[in-house]
Design an enzyme around this catalytic site. Structure first.
Site, short mmCIF file in Angstrom:
data_model
loop_
_atom_site.label_atom_id
_atom_site.label_comp_id
_atom_site.label_asym_id
_atom_site.label_seq_id
_atom_site.Cartn_x
_atom_site.Cartn_y
_atom_site.Cartn_z
N LYS A 194 -31.31 1.30 -19.95
CA LYS A 194 -31.48 2.73 -19.75
C LYS A 194 -32.91 2.99 -19.28
O LYS A 194 -33.87 2.71 -20.00
CB LYS A 194 -31.20 3.49 -21.04
CG LYS A 194 -31.44 4.99 -20.90
CD LYS A 194 -31.04 5.76 -22.15
CE LYS A 194 -31.38 7.23 -22.01
NZ LYS A 194 -30.98 8.00 -23.18
N LYS A 247 -27.79 2.65 -16.86
CA LYS A 247 -27.93 4.09 -16.66
C LYS A 247 -29.30 4.42 -16.10
O LYS A 247 -30.28 3.88 -16.60
CB LYS A 247 -27.72 4.76 -18.02
CG LYS A 247 -27.93 6.24 -18.05
CD LYS A 247 -27.85 6.72 -19.47
CE LYS A 247 -28.32 8.16 -19.47
NZ LYS A 247 -28.77 8.60 -20.74
C1 PBG Z 1 -29.95 11.01 -25.26
C2 PBG Z 1 -29.29 10.90 -23.95
C3 PBG Z 1 -29.75 11.36 -22.71
C4 PBG Z 1 -28.73 11.12 -21.80
C5 PBG Z 1 -27.71 10.48 -22.50
N1 PBG Z 1 -28.08 10.34 -23.82
C6 PBG Z 1 -31.00 12.07 -22.36
C7 PBG Z 1 -32.27 11.34 -22.30
O1 PBG Z 1 -32.36 10.14 -22.55
O2 PBG Z 1 -33.25 12.03 -22.03
C8 PBG Z 1 -28.74 11.50 -20.35
C9 PBG Z 1 -27.41 11.80 -19.77
C10 PBG Z 1 -27.44 12.54 -18.49
O3 PBG Z 1 -28.50 12.82 -17.90
O4 PBG Z 1 -26.33 12.86 -18.04
N2 PBG Z 1 -31.05 10.20 -25.43
#
Ligand code: PBG
Length: 327
Positions: A194, A247
């Site tokens: 991520k 992601k």
């Molecule tokens: C929570 C989380 C996020 C997303 C998924 N889980 C936000 C982040 O990390 O700031 C992002 C999902 C999206 O942008 O569709 N940590």
């Protein structure tokens, strides 16, 4: 011209193109991410994500019904609590928003597969994904709360948990917490790869989870890194991850492929809020053909090696798969 190889020969008709298609998709690969919120009679459109809503629990089954009708059988829940605090109490409360949503969903739509996002950022007053020590996110106490959160989701009936916080050691802690309470059958889909991405902007508006200061670069991955992605994926599998996720999807398709090639578990790709918002915005201007673009994005994720595709466009992708436009 004397040509023995003419690539166009296999492109001549739709039947033939589909016969030789290399990537095939199935709607069972799709997961729809959605937001549940406190209150009643709420179906509030997220301004940066037209067509996506925050649902209060009394109306949330409407969306589950739509998913079932569209042939999307899995969804992932994000919760937006009424009150946020320093220790993210709402994340692991037995009567927290997600815990109640899960109970309701499994009672009303037991056949739909319920995945919960496990993170603290929607529940902390400061919007960071863990507990703070000064201005820093303190890893180990955060992991404890994440494990508690995941366990509370499983106790509410979640089919699968998906930690997205990027703390070190959280997959192992969650696996141990689940196993310790006899939830040995609940899989973990780890957000392993991520990145600290600008593509999460609209999500933070949706979940009201933008960090009050600083950013997430001290725990999410640097967008320039590739070998670290492989390391993270393998590490999470060692810690008990059943599925690893990359992601965002579109700007990291190279990593979807690379991770796919080295791991022996299913790979998920998450087409995030910013990808959705960009397509919506350009389509609203009439600059792109929304369906074609959505189809192309989905196909590219599957072509890159994703077995699972998380998208706010899940219903549209299911329709495109049905029509043979995707897969
Ligand atoms: C929570 C989380 C996020 C997303 C998924 N889980 C936000 C982040 O990390 O700031 C992002 C999902 C999206 O942008 O569709 N940590």
């Amino acid at each position: 011209m004397e040509l023995l190889q003419r690539s166009r020969r296999l492109r001549g008709s739709e039947v033939l193109r589909r016969m030789v298609r290399e990537t095939r998709a199935d709607a069972s690969s799709l997961i729809y991410p959605m937001f549940v919120v406190e209150g009643s009679n709420v179906k509030e459109e997220i301004s940066s994500m037209p067509g996506q809503y925050r649902w209060s629990l009394d109306r949330f089954p409407e969306k589950l019904e739509e998913l079932a009708e569209a042939g999307v059988s899995s969804y992932m829940l994000f919760g937006i609590p009424a009150v946020k605090d320093e220790v993210a109490s709402g994340a692991y409360a037995e009567d927290g928003i997600v815990q109640r949503a899960v109970r309701l969903a499994k009672e009303r739509y037991p056949e739909l597969y319920c995945i919960t996002d496990v993170c603290l950022c929607e529940y902390t007053s400061h919007g960071h994904c863990g507990m703070l020590k000064g201005q820093e996110v303190d890893n180990d106490p955060s992991v404890e709360l994440l494990a508690r959160t995941a366990l509370s989701h499983a106790q509410a009936g979640a089919d699968m948990v998906a930690p997205s916080d990027m703390m070190d050691g959280r997959v192992l802690a969650i696996r141990e917490a689940l196993d310790g309470a006899d939830f040995t059958t609940v899989p973990i889909m780890a957000y392993s790869v991520k990145y600290a991405s600008g593509f999460y902007g609209p999500f933070r508006e949706a979940a009201d989870s933008a960090p009050a200061f600083g950013d997430r670069r001290a725990y999410q991955m640097d967008v320039h890194n590739r070998r670290e992605a492989i390391k993270k994926a393998l590490q999470d599998i060692d810690q008990g991850a059943d599925i690893v996720m990359v992601k965002p999807a579109m700007s990291f398709l190279d990593l979807v492929r690379e991770v796919h090639d080295v791991v022996d578990v299913p790979v998920a790709a998450y087409s995030v809020s910013g990808e959705y918002a960009m397509v919506k915005a350009a389509a609203a201007q009439g600059w792109i053909d929304e369906e074609r673009i959505v189809g192309e994005m989905a196909s590219s994720a599957f072509r890159a090696g994703a077995h699972i595709y998380l998208t706010y466009y899940a219903e549209l992708v299911a329709k495109l798969i049905d029509e043979g436009v995707v897969g």
